[in-house]
Design an enzyme around this catalytic site. Structure first.
Site, PDB file in Angstrom:
ATOM      1  CD  GLU A  79      -2.509   1.340   2.851  1.00  0.00           C
ATOM      2  OE1 GLU A  79      -3.301   1.912   2.767  1.00  0.00           O
ATOM      3  OE2 GLU A  79      -2.028   0.610   3.812  1.00  0.00           O
TER       4      GLU A  79
ATOM      5  CE  LYS B 259      -7.485   1.547   4.291  1.00  0.00           C
ATOM      6  NZ  LYS B 259      -5.928   2.230   4.896  1.00  0.00           N
TER       7      LYS B 259
ATOM      8  CB  CYS C 224      -3.773  -1.553   5.559  1.00  0.00           C
ATOM      9  SG  CYS C 224      -2.831  -0.203   6.530  1.00  0.00           S
TER      10      CYS C 224
END
Length: 523
Positions: free
Chosen positions: A74, A165, A198
């Site tokens: 990321e 995300k 994440c």
């Protein structure tokens, strides 16, 4: 003369031989995967160009040649200032000037090297988004959405999946979709992959929803900022893969000076096939031959597993908010403990056998506490979440404030392995349903978790008590340890929104990321 002519013919013939690498097929029992731990600097247009050059060098490297799939971390490719358009499903950016160089060149690299390539980038998209017709939120003044996005290219360079995300953690100027996306893709070697990013790992949507859908191979680009005693990067990666029994491909950004490192390839309850925690920035490809069925035994390779505590002190680590925990210190003049400790309605029994040696002048060793907690915590102010834990934690002195810190923070002291744990057993009844994940949790002074053969984690059958579903969990240390920083049953509970509890999946704060970094999640 005749022999010389034959040699020339052989040389010319050899030039015409095309060396190919056998790609995995649906019939293969394994596939070949790589994850990249990647060092980057503060982002700019020039830095994006450098990052792209380094990405391409890795994809085209000899080491990457046999891979079926390669995953990058990321927030290490481009930035908000160099955000890129991304083709829709089935689109090919290679050779198409509509798309920025970052997307075009990686599409071409995937095509030329015949491998699946997963990148994470800052995606731009004109708004409103036709794929989100119910989005009533105002558009940015420049008419563009910006997303933290995973992009998957197949062997032909086509985009076969995108995920944006949802659970942001301080990304400046980044949008989210109206609802979280559950994204997966099929490969030509017979494996379906799901993917998220994440901080998403800490939520049930999309992470646990992928598991519920039956996906058993997960891709995880991350810029994880590690935290003692329960949430260092490889510690949570390995144990999340273990409890869900999935193959887990985690690629981490490498910025140890601010706490970001941690990559690995894990095969469910078999543990890591390769894993690393770095104490200095590094760019490196880690590869493994991954069994398609996660429970299949495979050889492990804990890269850099022998990092010393002295080395790892160079890795910055945050500290959990332990001060609200119920704790009790392990005293130095005893070698056994058998005690039940409670925090509100959560109780665990601890049975511990340990040895202790007298410290010499200027020696310092860890003290330890048993700890129990069930309640809210904040994740650096960006989200709130409910934590469930019963564990043994290391402390640098006899105060609770010193727990979750490392001994080398002390000045002019000599570390000593004065406490050796012969056995630890933690047992308790835990509420157990789809709104929770609970897992074994450990880390030692090398900032890596214990190997899967060094512990036993048993989850009992479901039973009902006062209308609630429970399961008994028994977590045992199987090998003697002198470097433990934590050994715990640890979990997350996903609560419903109410007037007193902030809804965990939508409490997002847009903020500037520390040290000028953007498009990452802070751990």
């Amino acid at each position: 003369m005749k022999m010389k002519f034959i040699k020339i013919l052989l040389f010319v013939f050899s030039l015409q031989i095309v060396v190919t690498v056998q790609e995995s097929t649906p019939e293969s029992t394994h596939y070949s995967a790589g994850v990249v731990e990647f060092k980057t600097e503060l982002k700019s247009k020039l830095q994006t160009e450098i990052n792209l050059k380094n990405y391409l060098a890795i994809i085209e490297s000899v080491e990457a040649k046999p891979l079926d799939i390669i995953v990058f971390p990321e927030g290490t490719l481009n930035s908000i200032e160099t955000s890129s358009l991304v083709p829709k499903f089935g689109g090919v950016a290679c050779g198409n000037s509509i798309y920025e160089e970052v997307v075009r060149n990686i599409s071409c690299a995937a095509k030329n090297t015949r491998k699946y390539v997963v990148i994470n980038l800052t995606e731009k998209l004109p708004c409103p988004d036709e794929d989100q017709p119910n989005d009533s939120r105002p558009c940015a003044p420049n008419g563009e959405y910006k997303f933290n996005t995973n992009v998957v290219f197949d062997r032909s360079g086509s985009v076969v999946s995108k995920y944006r995300k949802y659970n942001l953690f301080g990304e400046r100027g980044i949008n989210t979709t109206v609802k979280p996306e559950i994204k997966s893709f099929d490969t030509d070697f017979g494996v379906k992959f799901g993917h998220f990013i994440c901080f998403d790992l800490m939520f049930n949507v999309p992470a646990l929803d992928l598991i519920k859908s039956g996906v058993r191979n997960i891709i995880f680009p991350t810029m994880w900022f590690s935290e003692l005693p329960f949430l260092t990067a490889v510690q949570i990666q390995q144990n999340w893969a273990y409890i869900n029994n999935v193959n887990f491909l985690a690629a981490g950004a490498s910025l140890p000076e601010i706490g970001s490192t941690g990559s690995g390839i894990y095969s469910g309850k078999s543990g890591p096939l390769s894993s690393v925690m770095n104490f200095k920035p590094d760019t490196k490809l880690y590869i493994a031959n991954v069994p398609k069925i996660p429970s299949t035994k495979a050889a492990t390779n804990n890269t850099l597993a022998n990092n010393s505590a002295t080395d790892m002190i160079k890795l910055y680590l945050k500290r959990d908010q332990l001060d609200a925990y119920t704790t009790k210190q392990l005293v130095n003049n005893q070698t056994k403990l058998n005690e039940t400790l409670c925090h509100d309605e959560l109780c665990c029994n601890f049975q511990i056998d340990y040895e202790f040696k007298t410290l010499q002048f200027e020696e310092i060793a860890y003290n330890y506490r048993i700890a129990v907690y069930k309640g809210l915590r904040t994740f650096d102010g960006y989200a709130n979440g409910t934590i469930i834990t019963c564990g043994v934690i290391a402390c640098t002195n006899d105060t609770l404030m010193s727990c979750g810190r490392r001994i080398f923070d002390e000045i002019d002291k000599i570390p000593s392995n004065s406490r050796i744990f012969n056995s630890i057993k933690i047992n308790g009844n835990f509420e157990y349903d789809e709104k929770k994940f609970i897992l074994p949790n450990s880390v030692d002074s090398s900032i890596l978790p214990l190997r899967v053969d060094e512990f036993e984690y048993l989850v009992g059958d479901e039973f009902i008590e006062n209308g609630q579903k429970f399961r008994n969990i028994d977590y045992r240390l199987k090998s003697r340890q002198s470097e433990l920083l934590s050994f715990a049953i640890w979990g997350r509970e996903f609560v419903e929104s109410s007037s007193t509890v902030l809804h965990e999946e939508v409490f997002i704060v847009f903020a500037t990321v520390i040290l000028g970094f953007i498009n990452n999640c802070l751990w």
